[in-house]
Design a protein around this motif. Structure first.
Motif, mmCIF file in Angstrom:
data_model
loop_
_atom_site.group_PDB
_atom_site.id
_atom_site.type_symbol
_atom_site.label_atom_id
_atom_site.label_comp_id
_atom_site.label_asym_id
_atom_site.label_seq_id
_atom_site.Cartn_x
_atom_site.Cartn_y
_atom_site.Cartn_z
ATOM 1 N N TYR A 121 54.295 44.798 151.194
ATOM 2 C CA TYR A 121 53.500 43.975 150.292
ATOM 3 C C TYR A 121 53.957 42.517 150.319
ATOM 4 O O TYR A 121 53.149 41.599 150.144
ATOM 5 C CB TYR A 121 53.594 44.525 148.870
ATOM 6 C CG TYR A 121 52.674 43.828 147.897
ATOM 7 C CD1 TYR A 121 51.296 44.026 147.959
ATOM 8 C CD2 TYR A 121 53.184 42.974 146.924
ATOM 9 C CE1 TYR A 121 50.443 43.380 147.075
ATOM 10 C CE2 TYR A 121 52.346 42.334 146.027
ATOM 11 C CZ TYR A 121 50.972 42.545 146.116
ATOM 12 O OH TYR A 121 50.134 41.899 145.236
ATOM 13 N N LEU A 200 47.234 46.223 154.835
ATOM 14 C CA LEU A 200 47.087 45.207 153.787
ATOM 15 C C LEU A 200 46.316 43.981 154.265
ATOM 16 O O LEU A 200 45.849 43.185 153.438
ATOM 17 C CB LEU A 200 48.471 44.794 153.270
ATOM 18 C CG LEU A 200 49.177 45.826 152.377
ATOM 19 C CD1 LEU A 200 50.610 45.414 152.118
ATOM 20 C CD2 LEU A 200 48.422 45.988 151.064
ATOM 21 N N VAL A 205 40.814 45.723 152.090
ATOM 22 C CA VAL A 205 41.818 45.333 151.109
ATOM 23 C C VAL A 205 41.474 43.956 150.530
ATOM 24 O O VAL A 205 41.621 43.711 149.325
ATOM 25 C CB VAL A 205 43.215 45.332 151.746
ATOM 26 C CG1 VAL A 205 44.239 44.711 150.782
ATOM 27 C CG2 VAL A 205 43.637 46.745 152.103
ATOM 28 N N LYS A 206 41.007 43.062 151.396
ATOM 29 C CA LYS A 206 40.596 41.738 150.907
ATOM 30 C C LYS A 206 39.428 41.850 149.931
ATOM 31 O O LYS A 206 39.364 41.118 148.930
ATOM 32 C CB LYS A 206 40.226 40.859 152.097
ATOM 33 C CG LYS A 206 41.393 40.564 153.038
ATOM 34 C CD LYS A 206 40.957 39.706 154.210
ATOM 35 C CE LYS A 206 42.129 39.428 155.153
ATOM 36 N NZ LYS A 206 41.723 38.615 156.332
ATOM 37 N N ARG A 209 40.788 43.066 146.617
ATOM 38 C CA ARG A 209 41.448 41.986 145.880
ATOM 39 C C ARG A 209 40.422 41.026 145.278
ATOM 40 O O ARG A 209 40.604 40.526 144.149
ATOM 41 C CB ARG A 209 42.390 41.244 146.819
ATOM 42 C CG ARG A 209 43.689 41.988 147.099
ATOM 43 C CD ARG A 209 44.504 41.291 148.158
ATOM 44 N NE ARG A 209 45.840 41.873 148.278
ATOM 45 C CZ ARG A 209 46.676 41.638 149.291
ATOM 46 N NH1 ARG A 209 46.290 40.831 150.274
ATOM 47 N NH2 ARG A 209 47.862 42.203 149.325
ATOM 48 N N SER A 210 39.368 40.760 146.024
ATOM 49 C CA SER A 210 38.346 39.835 145.511
ATOM 50 C C SER A 210 37.630 40.403 144.294
ATOM 51 O O SER A 210 37.080 39.654 143.482
ATOM 52 C CB SER A 210 37.331 39.523 146.614
ATOM 53 O OG SER A 210 36.581 40.678 146.954
ATOM 54 N N ALA A 213 41.197 43.907 141.927
ATOM 55 C CA ALA A 213 42.137 45.034 141.954
ATOM 56 C C ALA A 213 43.565 44.509 141.863
ATOM 57 O O ALA A 213 43.928 43.532 142.527
ATOM 58 C CB ALA A 213 41.952 45.849 143.227
ATOM 59 N N GLY A 214 44.376 45.166 141.059
ATOM 60 C CA GLY A 214 45.765 44.764 140.893
ATOM 61 C C GLY A 214 46.630 45.161 142.074
ATOM 62 O O GLY A 214 46.209 45.933 142.950
ATOM 63 N N PRO A 215 47.861 44.650 142.124
ATOM 64 C CA PRO A 215 48.756 44.954 143.252
ATOM 65 C C PRO A 215 48.997 46.462 143.448
ATOM 66 O O PRO A 215 48.997 46.951 144.576
ATOM 67 C CB PRO A 215 50.051 44.226 142.880
ATOM 68 C CG PRO A 215 49.623 43.142 141.953
ATOM 69 C CD PRO A 215 48.469 43.698 141.186
ATOM 70 N N VAL A 218 45.900 48.058 144.936
ATOM 71 C CA VAL A 218 45.709 47.627 146.318
ATOM 72 C C VAL A 218 46.669 48.366 147.250
ATOM 73 O O VAL A 218 46.278 48.875 148.307
ATOM 74 C CB VAL A 218 45.919 46.103 146.438
ATOM 75 C CG1 VAL A 218 46.025 45.688 147.905
ATOM 76 C CG2 VAL A 218 44.785 45.364 145.764
ATOM 77 N N HIS A 222 44.483 51.802 148.008
ATOM 78 C CA HIS A 222 43.669 51.471 149.168
ATOM 79 C C HIS A 222 44.480 51.488 150.463
ATOM 80 O O HIS A 222 44.181 52.249 151.385
ATOM 81 C CB HIS A 222 43.016 50.094 148.968
ATOM 82 C CG HIS A 222 42.043 50.049 147.837
ATOM 83 N ND1 HIS A 222 40.750 50.525 147.938
ATOM 84 C CD2 HIS A 222 42.171 49.591 146.566
ATOM 85 C CE1 HIS A 222 40.123 50.354 146.792
ATOM 86 N NE2 HIS A 222 40.962 49.791 145.932
#
Length: 309
Positions: A121, A200, A205-206, A209-210, A213-215, A218, A222
């Motif tokens: 991460y 990642l 995953v992008k 995040r957009s 979604a929290g860390p 993610v 995912h």
């Protein structure tokens, strides 16, 4: 899938046959059991009677044929040391090894998923560098060396942990599991980290995040789910290695598993028990390899297509 499974069974069964034949022949090179189980004062008649009673007076091909035909009926003979059934002795010891290997692999996978995911991460961060250093060190340490150091430091020097046997509380598991755990953990951390770094950076995953979604979601919801295939493959191979490599650990810690039983049988020239132990271990490794291949093929259909006809 049926065709894939058939091909994998056939290709894996060939080494199994060679292992069984090799152990049968090599066991005879350790010496004549008559010299070990009878006193030096034994008469030639007593030696001949002992050999005839256990089939050692027959030629090697005849002994091999008798072993194979009896093994086909699940009759593995009788132990020269104890007089017990070789099959029952092996079936008593083998679950102890499986329990040790299973607990070790479970802890290794859980720890590697956590450490590898955290390292991936934040690539090139302090956590990533520490995880990389520790994983490479762990993957490189010989298990017998770690076991001996663990006994000297925590068993003899500090007197914190028992050094052998299975009688006691949870502390009896610490040194054996730690010794078996260190290499699989190191290897799996590197596999998880490498697989997760690619996952990642994937488009899905992008997108996650957009969408806010929290860390944790993610990483574990995912990326990890979509990069688990190589982890499971390597974990399966390492599990096979644990079953096979438990010989050293069980011998050092006096763990009454299949590995220690093999070593004792070699030293005592107990051919029946040795052959039964090796056969069961080989069949287990054979089955685990097939299971890993099938799971991999179910997850990734390209594996089935890659197997030649």
């Amino acid at each position: 899938m049926t065709s894939f499974l058939r091909k994998r069974v056939i290709s894996s069964a060939i080494p199994l046959v060679f292992v069984v034949l090799g152990v049968f022949c090599l066991a005879r090179l350790t010496g004549n059991p008559v010299d070990l189980y009878l006193p030096l004062s034994a008469t030639p008649q007593q030696r001949a009677e002992f050999s005839a009673a256990h089939g050692f007076d027959d030629s090697i091909p005849v002994q091999l044929w008798d072993y194979l035909t009896n093994a086909a009926r699940l009759d593995f003979g009788t132990s020269l040391r104890t007089g017990e059934s070789a099959g029952s002795m092996v079936l008593t010891a083998f679950p102890v090894t499986l329990q040790l290997a299973g607990m070790t692999m479970l802890l290794a996978i859980l720890g590697a998923l956590l450490v590898g995911s955290l390292a991936a991460y934040r690539p090139n961060s302090l956590i990533d560098r520490i995880a990389g250093l520790l994983s490479m060190t762990a993957a490189s340490i010989p298990d017998f060396w770690f076991a001996i150091v663990g006994v000297l430091v925590f068993g003899v020097g500090l007197d914190w942990l028992p050094t052998s046997g299975t009688l006691g509380g949870p502390e009896i598991w610490v040194l054996p599991i730690a010794t078996l755990l260190i290499r699989p953990f190191g290897v799996l951390v590197q596999v998880v980290r490498g697989s997760m770094v690619g996952a990642l950076s994937a488009p899905y995953v992008k997108v996650a995040r957009s969408k806010g979604a929290g860390p944790q979601r993610v990483v574990f919801g995912h990326a990890l789910r979509n990069s688990i295939t190589p982890v499971l493959t390597v974990a399966g191979d390492l599990t096979v290695g644990l079953v096979n490599g438990a010989v050293v650990v069980e011998t050092i810690f006096g763990w009454p598993g299949i590995g220690k039983l093999m070593i004792d049988s070699i030293l005592q020239r107990d051919f029946a028990v040795l052959q039964a132990a090796v056969l069961l271990t080989a069949v287990t490794i054979f089955a685990l390899n097939i299971l890993v291949d099938v799971c991999h093929a179910l997850i990734d259909p390209r594996v089935r297509q890659a197997v030649p006809a």
